[in-house]
Design an enzyme around this catalytic site. Structure first.
Site, mmCIF file in Angstrom:
data_model
loop_
_atom_site.group_PDB
_atom_site.id
_atom_site.type_symbol
_atom_site.label_atom_id
_atom_site.label_comp_id
_atom_site.label_asym_id
_atom_site.label_seq_id
_atom_site.Cartn_x
_atom_site.Cartn_y
_atom_site.Cartn_z
ATOM 1 N N ASP A 67 1.021 -1.211 0.415
ATOM 2 C CA ASP A 67 -0.247 0.396 -0.026
ATOM 3 C C ASP A 67 1.118 1.144 -0.486
ATOM 4 O OD1 ASP A 67 -2.221 1.102 0.669
ATOM 5 O OD2 ASP A 67 -1.554 1.857 2.243
ATOM 6 N N CYS B 271 -3.889 -1.416 -2.402
ATOM 7 C CA CYS B 271 -4.252 0.081 -2.346
ATOM 8 C C CYS B 271 -5.462 0.033 -3.735
ATOM 9 C CB CYS B 271 -2.474 1.403 -2.634
ATOM 10 S SG CYS B 271 -2.997 2.337 -3.013
ATOM 11 N N ASN B 272 -6.208 0.897 -3.745
ATOM 12 C CA ASN B 272 -7.334 0.872 -3.842
ATOM 13 C C ASN B 272 -6.356 1.862 -5.484
ATOM 14 O OD1 ASN B 272 -10.294 0.329 -3.814
ATOM 15 N ND2 ASN B 272 -8.914 1.216 -1.884
ATOM 16 N N GLU C 251 -5.924 10.108 9.275
ATOM 17 C CA GLU C 251 -4.071 9.467 9.454
ATOM 18 C C GLU C 251 -4.257 10.499 11.107
ATOM 19 O OE1 GLU C 251 -1.681 8.961 6.702
ATOM 20 O OE2 GLU C 251 -2.667 7.792 6.080
ATOM 21 N N CYS D 151 -11.491 3.408 -0.963
ATOM 22 C CA CYS D 151 -9.977 3.751 -0.227
ATOM 23 C C CYS D 151 -9.476 2.402 1.021
ATOM 24 C CB CYS D 151 -10.072 4.881 0.103
ATOM 25 S SG CYS D 151 -8.647 5.514 0.643
HETATM 26 N N1 DGL Z 1 -4.147 3.811 0.077
HETATM 27 C C1 DGL Z 1 -4.738 4.560 -1.050
HETATM 28 C C2 DGL Z 1 -6.220 4.334 -1.367
HETATM 29 O O1 DGL Z 1 -6.677 3.256 -0.871
HETATM 30 C C3 DGL Z 1 -5.342 5.743 -0.092
HETATM 31 C C4 DGL Z 1 -4.548 6.970 0.353
HETATM 32 C C5 DGL Z 1 -3.492 7.159 -0.660
HETATM 33 O O2 DGL Z 1 -3.947 8.316 -1.519
HETATM 34 O O3 DGL Z 1 -2.127 6.712 -1.261
HETATM 35 O O4 DGL Z 1 -6.841 4.278 -2.570
#
Ligand code: DGL
Length: 269
Positions: free
Chosen positions: A11, A74-75, A153, A185
């Site tokens: 991620d 990570c999405n 966060e 997300c």
């Molecule tokens: N991990 C990212 C996602 O799931 C969210 C945090 C980021 O923007 O890095 O898209």
């Protein structure tokens, strides 16, 4: 390939721990190597080219850890880089989008589905495209919610500020009378109760992290890759920056599993 090797989970930072948590719950005997790209987050506001470059470096690093499969938790990275990664990787790679999209298509009664995510994920249109593969008549409405990541966060999971911002973000989706909402997300499952309160009980919340762990389990079983000998160091955590801060946050999501986080230079890979 050694079935007792770990699963690599990647991620942009801490958010993917929600995916790691689901994997650990559903596959308690599987060793994991987690990498959070904390030096280069957020991914959600970056271009496709940049995300592909980052993702390739992370995959190179995970391969040095001898992983048997990779989960792109990570999405945004799943949206932009999964296809490219699959082309050049000879071990199974799973993103979080397909499983979440599939579940949304199955759960929705009316076919009106909302998706919330980072600017990158929503701009890519990947959830809509994937949902319509399973359900061609679906109407999919996306909404980028860029403030959710910093709010989570900051630890404001159950806070009136988060509730106010969430109400504004999802009011557009409520106006479309969606009956299913994809939390697209990594961070959003941590504010699930706020989203539940705002959307009401009539809207099904889909957590792609959960569905991805289900898909991973099925894939490992099918390919004979389930672990039969758990190593001494079952869970390992790596980041590209701020190892101590990562550990401090990570224990709020995985209290039992995170003891130490190692920092690596991801630009070397
Ligand atoms: N991990 C990212 C996602 O799931 C969210 C945090 C980021 O923007 O890095 O898209």
């Amino acid at each position: 390939m050694d079935r007792n090797s770990p699963i690599g989970v990647f991620d942009s930072g801490i958010g993917g721990l929600t995916v790691a948590r689901e994997i650990i719950r559903q596959l308690p005997d599987e060793p994991l190597v987690y990498f959070g790209d904390t030096a280069r987050l957020p991914y959600g506001s970056k271009s496709k080219e940049t995300i592909i470059r980052y993702a390739k470096q992370v995959i190179h690093f995970l391969r040095t850890q001898d992983v048997k499969a990779i989960v792109i938790a990570c999405n945004t990275a799943s949206a932009y880089a999964l296809e490219e990664i699959e082309k050049e990787t000879d071990i199974p790679v799973i993103g979080v989008v397909r499983a979440g999209a599939h579940m949304a298509a199955e759960m929705s009664r009316s076919g009106k589905i909302g998706v919330i995510g980072t600017a990158g994920t929503i701009k890519s249109g990947i959830y809509g495209d994937t949902i319509r593969k399973y359900r061609p008549d679906a109407q999919v409405f996306g909404k980028a919610c860029p403030l959710f990541v910093p709010l989570v966060e900051e630890g404001l999971w159950h806070d009136s500020v988060t509730e106010e911002i969430a109400s504004r973000y999802v009011s557009e989706l409520k106006g479309k009378f969606i009956d299913t909402l994809v939390m697209g997300c990594t961070h959003y499952p941590l504010i699930r109760s706020t989203l539940r309160k705002i959307m009401g009980d009539g809207v099904t919340l889909v957590n792609p992290a959960y569905e991805t762990a289900v898909e991973l389990k099925g894939m490992l079983m099918e390919q004979g890759l389930t672990c039969t000998r758990i190593p001494e160091e079952k869970y390992q955590f790596f980041v590209s920056d701020q190892a101590e801060e990562f550990t401090n946050f990570a224990v709020s999501i995985l209290p039992e599993q995170v003891r130490e986080t190692k920092k690596i230079d991801i630009e070397e890979f």
